[in-house]
Write an enzyme that holds these catalytic residues in place. Structure first.
Site, short mmCIF file in Angstrom:
data_model
loop_
_atom_site.label_atom_id
_atom_site.label_comp_id
_atom_site.label_asym_id
_atom_site.label_seq_id
_atom_site.Cartn_x
_atom_site.Cartn_y
_atom_site.Cartn_z
N ARG A 42 -3.10 -10.28 5.32
CA ARG A 42 -3.68 -10.15 3.68
C ARG A 42 -2.49 -10.05 2.46
NH1 ARG A 42 -6.28 -6.76 0.10
NH2 ARG A 42 -7.82 -7.20 -1.76
N LYS B 126 0.88 -1.22 -0.22
CA LYS B 126 0.17 0.25 -0.16
C LYS B 126 0.95 1.76 0.35
CE LYS B 126 -4.05 -1.95 1.28
NZ LYS B 126 -5.41 -2.58 2.25
#
Ligand code: HH2
Length: 286
Positions: free
Chosen positions: A263, A228
């Site tokens: 995840r 991210k």
């Protein structure tokens, strides 16, 4: 509390073993526009191949996402999401030997995915559509409840909190209580602080620094930091594919703090990270 979390979760169509610690959820975005792997797996055969590869590399869960939720992404209609996801789920459910999860905020998509063999619901809106909660209760499958400020279209415009950790925790506890009222037992509820969903770098750091407070709620915790933007900000890596080591640091911190599911996109690498952390921790306990 740790003992309650360190166990095996079994339901009609799935099983997850947390007895060694965190498990890996592999990301499989069947979209043209996801921030990291957009376009790579829009082809059904390529998506299936990648899902099977992630399962072989150690993913206990494969999270199939037919709609990007990157900042600024536009919503995709349910029909198109179903067209993208269902053939992939059908094959992976029978061949991957992993739990297949559907990453959607649409009830119709969740229902079609369950029919196709998905055994877990990942809802970034934390059951904003109550029917999704009813579906999870009826089918007796686990749900992921994620925190997001705003919507993907607008969430990074100007995220604001007085106390991000308390506010996100409070929201998740309220949504989890709602899920329980709909008939989903605690053990099948995963709470997720929603890293990058309406959060600045500082908000993401505060949430990760305090991730233990989420674990201490007694709900299982899922965290998605993989590749991210905040990792790119810290490491000065523009390209998401160059954020693997940065991701590894966050995965290690989460696994060590008692998070149940990480995840990630890079399953082989992160499965090693988790394996080492879990081994160190279990050796200390012995
Ligand atoms: N992050 C993304 C998507 N879904 N679900 C949960 N529960 N938690 C997360 O942190 C999370 C999520 C965004 O990452 P990705 O799927 O790689 O990208 P995109 O949304 O662009 O498809």
């Amino acid at each position: 509390m740790a003992d309650r979390l360190n166990n095996v979760l079994e339901w009609g169509v799935g099983r997850l073993d947390f007895s060694s610690g965190a498990v890996v959820m592999g990301v499989l975005n069947v979209t043209p526009d996801s921030f990291s792997d957009g376009g790579r797996f829009i082809d059904t055969e390529k998506a299936i191949e990648h899902g099977l590869k992630m399962a072989a590399e150690g993913a206990a869960i494969i999270d199939v996402g037919p709609e990007s939720s990157r900042p600024g992404a536009e919503a995709v209609g349910a029909r198109e999401q179903i067209r993208r996801a269902v053939p992939v789920i059908e094959r992976l459910a029978s061949e991957a030997g992993a739990v297949i999860s559907i990453d959607t905020r649409d009830y119709e998509v969740a229902a079609a995915a369950m029919e196709a063999g998905a055994a877990m619901l990942n809802d970034i809106t934390a059951l904003a559509d109550e029917r999704t909660g009813q579906l999870a209760a009826e089918k007796k499958v686990p749900v992921v409840l994620m925190h997001m400020q705003g919507t993907p279209e607008t969430m990074q415009a100007e995220p604001r909190y007085d106390d991000v950790v308390s506010e996100v925790l409070e929201y998740l506890l309220e949504r989890a209580a709602k899920a329980e009222r709909l008939g989903i037992p605690r053990e099948r509820i995963f709470i997720d602080p929603g890293i990058g969903f309406g959060k600045t770098l500082e908000h993401n750091l505060l949430l990760l620094r305090n991730i233990k407070r989420f674990v201490e709620t007694g709900y299982r915790v899922l965290v998605g930091t993989s590749r991210k933007g905040f990792i790119g900000e810290i490491t000065h890596k523009e390209n998401p594919a160059d954020r693997i080591f940065g991701t590894a640091a966050t995965v290690a911190l989460c696994a060590a703090a008692g998070v149940s599911v990480v995840r990630v996109h890079d399953v082989s690498e992160m499965a090693d990270v988790v394996r080492v952390v879990n081994t160190v921790i279990s050796n200390i306990k012995r």
